[in-house]
Design an enzyme around this catalytic site. Structure first.
Site, PDB file in Angstrom:
ATOM      1  N   TYR A  31      81.279   4.054 -45.558  1.00  0.00           N
ATOM      2  CA  TYR A  31      82.354   3.914 -44.564  1.00  0.00           C
ATOM      3  C   TYR A  31      82.927   5.305 -44.232  1.00  0.00           C
ATOM      4  O   TYR A  31      83.385   5.569 -43.126  1.00  0.00           O
ATOM      5  CB  TYR A  31      83.430   2.960 -45.084  1.00  0.00           C
ATOM      6  N   LYS A  85      90.923   5.263 -40.769  1.00  0.00           N
ATOM      7  CA  LYS A  85      91.727   4.044 -40.947  1.00  0.00           C
ATOM      8  C   LYS A  85      92.983   4.339 -41.775  1.00  0.00           C
ATOM      9  O   LYS A  85      94.034   3.725 -41.563  1.00  0.00           O
ATOM     10  CB  LYS A  85      90.908   2.937 -41.602  1.00  0.00           C
TER      11      LYS A  85
HETATM   12  N1  LIG Z   1      83.638  -5.765 -37.880  1.00  0.00           N
HETATM   13  C1  LIG Z   1      84.226  -5.547 -39.039  1.00  0.00           C
HETATM   14  O1  LIG Z   1      83.674  -5.827 -40.109  1.00  0.00           O
HETATM   15  C2  LIG Z   1      85.619  -4.949 -39.061  1.00  0.00           C
HETATM   16  C3  LIG Z   1      86.378  -5.062 -40.239  1.00  0.00           C
HETATM   17  C4  LIG Z   1      87.654  -4.515 -40.260  1.00  0.00           C
HETATM   18  C5  LIG Z   1      88.154  -3.862 -39.132  1.00  0.00           C
HETATM   19  N2  LIG Z   1      87.375  -3.767 -38.005  1.00  0.00           N
HETATM   20  C6  LIG Z   1      87.937  -3.071 -36.849  1.00  0.00           C
HETATM   21  O2  LIG Z   1      88.054  -3.964 -35.760  1.00  0.00           O
HETATM   22  C7  LIG Z   1      88.108  -3.191 -34.566  1.00  0.00           C
HETATM   23  C8  LIG Z   1      87.159  -3.806 -33.554  1.00  0.00           C
HETATM   24  O3  LIG Z   1      85.821  -3.623 -33.982  1.00  0.00           O
HETATM   25  P1  LIG Z   1      84.723  -4.767 -33.957  1.00  0.00           P
HETATM   26  O4  LIG Z   1      84.168  -4.858 -35.334  1.00  0.00           O
HETATM   27  O5  LIG Z   1      85.241  -5.967 -33.285  1.00  0.00           O
HETATM   28  O6  LIG Z   1      83.546  -4.094 -33.119  1.00  0.00           O
HETATM   29  P2  LIG Z   1      83.283  -3.964 -31.543  1.00  0.00           P
HETATM   30  O7  LIG Z   1      82.143  -3.014 -31.434  1.00  0.00           O
HETATM   31  O8  LIG Z   1      83.117  -5.295 -30.936  1.00  0.00           O
HETATM   32  O9  LIG Z   1      84.615  -3.316 -30.974  1.00  0.00           O
HETATM   33  C9  LIG Z   1      84.876  -1.921 -31.026  1.00  0.00           C
HETATM   34  C10 LIG Z   1      85.468  -1.561 -29.689  1.00  0.00           C
HETATM   35  O10 LIG Z   1      85.867  -0.197 -29.671  1.00  0.00           O
HETATM   36  C11 LIG Z   1      85.660   0.235 -28.353  1.00  0.00           C
HETATM   37  N3  LIG Z   1      85.655   1.700 -28.272  1.00  0.00           N
HETATM   38  C12 LIG Z   1      84.990   2.588 -29.035  1.00  0.00           C
HETATM   39  N4  LIG Z   1      85.238   3.846 -28.570  1.00  0.00           N
HETATM   40  C13 LIG Z   1      86.084   3.718 -27.514  1.00  0.00           C
HETATM   41  C14 LIG Z   1      86.692   4.622 -26.613  1.00  0.00           C
HETATM   42  N5  LIG Z   1      86.481   5.946 -26.685  1.00  0.00           N
HETATM   43  N6  LIG Z   1      87.513   4.127 -25.643  1.00  0.00           N
HETATM   44  C15 LIG Z   1      87.732   2.800 -25.526  1.00  0.00           C
HETATM   45  N7  LIG Z   1      87.180   1.887 -26.342  1.00  0.00           N
HETATM   46  C16 LIG Z   1      86.358   2.349 -27.323  1.00  0.00           C
HETATM   47  C17 LIG Z   1      84.310  -0.364 -27.973  1.00  0.00           C
HETATM   48  O11 LIG Z   1      84.139  -0.376 -26.566  1.00  0.00           O
HETATM   49  C18 LIG Z   1      84.463  -1.755 -28.544  1.00  0.00           C
HETATM   50  O12 LIG Z   1      85.016  -2.629 -27.577  1.00  0.00           O
HETATM   51  C19 LIG Z   1      87.760  -1.762 -34.953  1.00  0.00           C
HETATM   52  O13 LIG Z   1      88.952  -1.017 -35.103  1.00  0.00           O
HETATM   53  C20 LIG Z   1      87.098  -1.937 -36.303  1.00  0.00           C
HETATM   54  O14 LIG Z   1      87.173  -0.791 -37.117  1.00  0.00           O
HETATM   55  C21 LIG Z   1      86.138  -4.311 -37.943  1.00  0.00           C
END
Ligand SMILES: NC(=O)c1ccc[n+]([C@@H]2O[C@H](COP(=O)([O-])OP(=O)(O)OC[C@H]3O[C@@H](n4cnc5c(N)ncnc54)[C@H](O)[C@@H]3O)[C@@H](O)[C@H]2O)c1
Length: 257
Positions: A157, A164
């Site tokens: 990570y 984060k």
């Molecule tokens: N998937 C997991 O296991 C998990 C667990 C905990 C937290 N998260 C967090 O949840 C959030 C959403 O992620 P997700 O897992 O749904 O994946 P995802 O890929 O569906 O979403 C990530 C989003 O970030 C956007 N993004 C990245 N760079 C960008 C930029 N420069 N400008 C605008 N948008 C941008 C992408 O377009 C995308 O829509 C993130 O912060 C991620 O760290 C995810």
């Protein structure tokens, strides 16, 4: 009667139907909110437009959070259409793929800066843009998504964990600044979910599988569980909660082994 009736919510971070932001957008709509969305560039627009249409969400344009000009344009469009804003969801994160494998110590200066800018600073920039629009509504609520790697060293990570940690600290400082304006700021720490972003982290799914086995609820997390808790935190049900990180991880974070 929904718990967020008559509310207007902007959701940033929908890439496709697996996005956690999409689970939140759907739940917001289901609980009575009017939803606005953005998309990151033309490639994602094709995926996001039909999703938005399916919940009658308005698209406020393309948004790359590293561009102040694009942030300004989105919030100008929002002011024009809605006049104010009640809720903002920040579900955005990015790190270079090579920085999500092997040793954290190898991260480049540029890779470190980029991960922190997109994944943490963007919350500050968006909160600043949202502040006057929430003030116009007498207050508001902001929610971001984080992960356990902020407070524990999770293999691979890496720099995202550092981003984060910064994000969770930003939540506390923003909560302090915005509290007097009745604007709450919280983070939801989600368990592993199979999305576009998580697929960039080496061995994420092996780790996710292990997590499922060890979590007290011993099963996979459902994206809808992130959606329902997100809406609860955004709503007046959580009116006394700000500056917090709330875990929706089937209890994994409390385990010792
Ligand atoms: N998937 C997991 O296991 C998990 C667990 C905990 C937290 N998260 C967090 O949840 C959030 C959403 O992620 P997700 O897992 O749904 O994946 P995802 O890929 O569906 O979403 C990530 C989003 O970030 C956007 N993004 C990245 N760079 C960008 C930029 N420069 N400008 C605008 N948008 C941008 C992408 O377009 C995308 O829509 C993130 O912060 C991620 O760290 C995810």
């Amino acid at each position: 009667m929904g718990i967020v009736d008559n509310s207007r919510a902007l959701v940033i971070g929908v890439a496709n139907e697996r996005s956690l932001a999409w689970a939140i957008a759907r739940e917001l709509k289901g609980q009575g909110a009017e939803v606005g969305m953005t998309y990151q560039g033309e490639t994602l627009e094709k995926r996001v437009r039909p999703l938005a249409a399916s919940i009658d969400a308005h698209i406020f344009g393309s948004l790359d959070v590293s561009s102040e000009a694009q942030i300004e344009a989105v919030f100008a469009a929002l002011r024009e259409r809605w006049g104010g804003l009640d809720m903002l969801v920040h579900a955005v994160a990015y790190a270079e793929r090579e920085d999500l494998r092997d040793r954290f110590i190898s991260v480049s200066r540029a890779g470190f800066a980029k991960a922190l800018e997109i994944s943490a600073y963007s919350l500050v920039a968006l909160a600043r843009a949202a502040e006057p629009l929430m003030e116009a509504r007498g207050g508001g609520s902001i929610l971001t998504l984080t992960y356990l790697g902020a407070v524990r060293a999770v293999p691979n990570y890496n720099v995202m964990g550092v981003a984060k940690a910064a994000l969770e600290a930003c939540v506390r400082y923003l909560a302090l600044d915005l509290g007097p304006k009745n604007i709450r700021v919280n983070a939801l720490s989600a368990g592993p979910a199979r999305t576009l972003s998580s697929s960039a982290i080496r061995d994420y799914y092996t780790m996710a599988h292990e997590t499922e086995g060890r979590a007290p609820l011993s099963r996979a997390m459902k994206p809808e569980e992130v959606g329902t808790m997100a809406v609860a935190l955004l709503s007046c049900l959580a009116g006394g909660v700000t500056g917090q990180t709330v875990y929706v991880d089937l209890g994994y974070s409390i385990t010792g082994l």
